[in-house]
Design an enzyme around this catalytic site. Structure first.
Site, PDB file in Angstrom:
ATOM      1  N   GLU A  58       3.133   9.818  10.391  1.00 45.91           N
ATOM      2  CA  GLU A  58       2.965   8.494   9.793  1.00 45.91           C
ATOM      3  C   GLU A  58       1.697   7.829  10.308  1.00 45.91           C
ATOM      4  O   GLU A  58       1.239   8.124  11.419  1.00 45.91           O
ATOM      5  CB  GLU A  58       4.157   7.610  10.175  1.00 45.91           C
ATOM      6  CG  GLU A  58       5.126   7.349   9.039  1.00 45.91           C
ATOM      7  CD  GLU A  58       4.634   6.338   7.995  1.00 45.91           C
ATOM      8  OE1 GLU A  58       3.409   6.257   7.733  1.00 45.91           O
ATOM      9  OE2 GLU A  58       5.478   5.624   7.445  1.00 45.91           O
TER      10      GLU A  58
ATOM     11  N   ASP B 119       5.894  -0.038  11.813  1.00 39.17           N
ATOM     12  CA  ASP B 119       5.861  -1.494  11.833  1.00 39.17           C
ATOM     13  C   ASP B 119       7.311  -1.996  11.955  1.00 39.17           C
ATOM     14  O   ASP B 119       7.873  -1.958  13.043  1.00 39.17           O
ATOM     15  CB  ASP B 119       5.163  -1.936  10.538  1.00 39.17           C
ATOM     16  CG  ASP B 119       4.866  -3.419  10.463  1.00 39.17           C
ATOM     17  OD1 ASP B 119       4.514  -4.000  11.498  1.00 39.17           O
ATOM     18  OD2 ASP B 119       4.957  -3.996   9.365  1.00 39.17           O
TER      19      ASP B 119
ATOM     20  N   ASP C 161      -4.498   1.050   4.516  1.00 40.20           N
ATOM     21  CA  ASP C 161      -5.034   0.249   3.422  1.00 40.20           C
ATOM     22  C   ASP C 161      -4.535  -1.183   3.449  1.00 40.20           C
ATOM     23  O   ASP C 161      -3.527  -1.507   4.070  1.00 40.20           O
ATOM     24  CB  ASP C 161      -4.582   0.832   2.084  1.00 40.20           C
ATOM     25  CG  ASP C 161      -3.097   0.574   1.825  1.00 40.20           C
ATOM     26  OD1 ASP C 161      -2.274   0.949   2.683  1.00 40.20           O
ATOM     27  OD2 ASP C 161      -2.757  -0.035   0.784  1.00 40.20           O
TER      28      ASP C 161
ATOM     29  N   ARG D 247      -9.221   2.440   2.907  1.00 40.35           N
ATOM     30  CA  ARG D 247      -8.746   3.673   3.538  1.00 40.35           C
ATOM     31  C   ARG D 247      -9.898   4.537   4.017  1.00 40.35           C
ATOM     32  O   ARG D 247      -9.753   5.347   4.936  1.00 40.35           O
ATOM     33  CB  ARG D 247      -7.915   4.494   2.544  1.00 40.35           C
ATOM     34  CG  ARG D 247      -6.611   3.843   2.106  1.00 40.35           C
ATOM     35  CD  ARG D 247      -5.757   4.891   1.400  1.00 40.35           C
ATOM     36  NE  ARG D 247      -4.709   4.311   0.569  1.00 40.35           N
ATOM     37  CZ  ARG D 247      -3.501   3.953   0.999  1.00 40.35           C
ATOM     38  NH1 ARG D 247      -3.218   4.090   2.271  1.00 40.35           N
ATOM     39  NH2 ARG D 247      -2.608   3.463   0.184  1.00 40.35           N
TER      40      ARG D 247
HETATM   41  P1  IMP Z   1       7.562  -0.256   8.085  1.00 38.83           P
HETATM   42  O1  IMP Z   1       8.617   0.238   7.177  1.00 38.83           O
HETATM   43  O2  IMP Z   1       7.532  -1.759   8.152  1.00 38.83           O
HETATM   44  O3  IMP Z   1       7.585   0.359   9.460  1.00 38.83           O
HETATM   45  O4  IMP Z   1       6.217   0.073   7.348  1.00 38.83           O
HETATM   46  C1  IMP Z   1       5.389   1.095   7.670  1.00 38.83           C
HETATM   47  C2  IMP Z   1       4.323   1.221   6.600  1.00 38.83           C
HETATM   48  O5  IMP Z   1       3.749  -0.064   6.324  1.00 38.83           O
HETATM   49  C3  IMP Z   1       3.164   2.073   7.042  1.00 38.83           C
HETATM   50  O6  IMP Z   1       3.350   3.397   6.681  1.00 38.83           O
HETATM   51  C4  IMP Z   1       1.991   1.427   6.339  1.00 38.83           C
HETATM   52  O7  IMP Z   1       1.831   1.987   5.061  1.00 38.83           O
HETATM   53  C5  IMP Z   1       2.367  -0.023   6.186  1.00 38.83           C
HETATM   54  N1  IMP Z   1       1.756  -0.892   7.228  1.00 38.83           N
HETATM   55  C6  IMP Z   1       2.377  -1.532   8.229  1.00 38.83           C
HETATM   56  N2  IMP Z   1       1.505  -2.224   8.995  1.00 38.83           N
HETATM   57  C7  IMP Z   1       0.289  -1.983   8.469  1.00 38.83           C
HETATM   58  C8  IMP Z   1      -1.042  -2.390   8.832  1.00 38.83           C
HETATM   59  O8  IMP Z   1      -1.306  -3.122   9.822  1.00 38.83           O
HETATM   60  N3  IMP Z   1      -2.038  -1.943   8.029  1.00 38.83           N
HETATM   61  C9  IMP Z   1      -1.813  -1.138   6.950  1.00 38.83           C
HETATM   62  N4  IMP Z   1      -0.593  -0.713   6.594  1.00 38.83           N
HETATM   63  C10 IMP Z   1       0.446  -1.141   7.337  1.00 38.83           C
HETATM   64 MG    MG Z   2       0.381   1.534   3.263  1.00 37.03          MG
END
Ligand code: IMP
Ligand code: MG
Length: 184
Positions: free
Chosen positions: A104, A108, A164, A170
């Site tokens: 990944e 986040d 992105d 990207r």
């Molecule tokens: P989660 O489900 O909130 O953990 O989201 C993870 C996904 O959110 C990652 O694979 C990214 O595509 C996107 N994401 C989370 N934070 C960022 C960031 O700071 N910049 C770009 N994409 C992010």
């Molecule tokens: Mg993304």
């Protein structure tokens, strides 16, 4: 003529240089190579964000491996996850013989990976681990613990090296913090 738009104008500061990223990836490649000796490694890249990291990481691993790709979507155009994860492109091979490593770009809230872990574990692979280039531990909402982390970062929205905002940035070779006014 329309005024030319420069991606660099939208970046507040550089967080990781190209060289720093290369050092991180090479360290992770060494760890993974060591841990997966004698195993049947299948690196699964979660597109699109991990495409640049995946391409570099797989070349930093010295053990034999296979690769595959998944597309999941949860974000839409915003900077926060919607919480609804959808598998847009799935793996189409049986996983029983493999030691899976999910690759990944960034962890986040953890919602994407906790869902993905559940789906993949149910298919009975030998093992499943998570490798993420970046981790924002402060923002975690779902229970996910990555096995390999490139760098822990504070809560800021970052772009570049595959990451992105609304599909753009990207292709920046470094990782930078996006100016908040860009997504405000
Ligand atoms: P989660 O489900 O909130 O953990 O989201 C993870 C996904 O959110 C990652 O694979 C990214 O595509 C996107 N994401 C989370 N934070 C960022 C960031 O700071 N910049 C770009 N994409 C992010
Ligand atoms: Mg993304």
């Amino acid at each position: 003529m329309a005024e030319e738009k420069n991606m660099l104008d939208d970046i507040q500061r550089e967080l990781f240089t190209k060289e720093e990223l290369a050092a991180i990836v090479s360290r992770m490649g060494r760890e993974i190579s060591w841990d997966y000796r004698g195993k049947n490694l299948l690196m699964v890249s979660v597109l699109k964000g991990s495409v640049v990291f995946m391409a570099d990481l797989m070349r930093a691993v010295t053990e034999p491996l296979s690769i595959d790709f998944m597309v999941v979507s949860s974000y839409g155009k915003g900077v926060k996850t919607s919480g609804v994860v959808k598998i847009v492109l799935d793996l189409n091979i049986p996983l029983e013989e493999y030691d899976l490593l999910i690759v990944e770009d960034i962890l986040d809230s953890g919602k994407t990976l906790s869902y993905l872990m559940e789906v993949l574990r149910a298919r009975g692979p030998k093992s499943v681990k998570i490798c993420t280039l970046f981790d924002k531990p402060e923002r975690r909402e779902a229970q996910v613990t990555p096995d390999y982390v490139g760098a822990r970062i504070p809560d800021a929205f970052i772009v570049g090296y595959g990451l992105d905002y609304a599909g753009k940035y990207r292709n920046l070779p470094f990782v930078g913090v996006l100016k908040p006014e860009v997504y405000a």
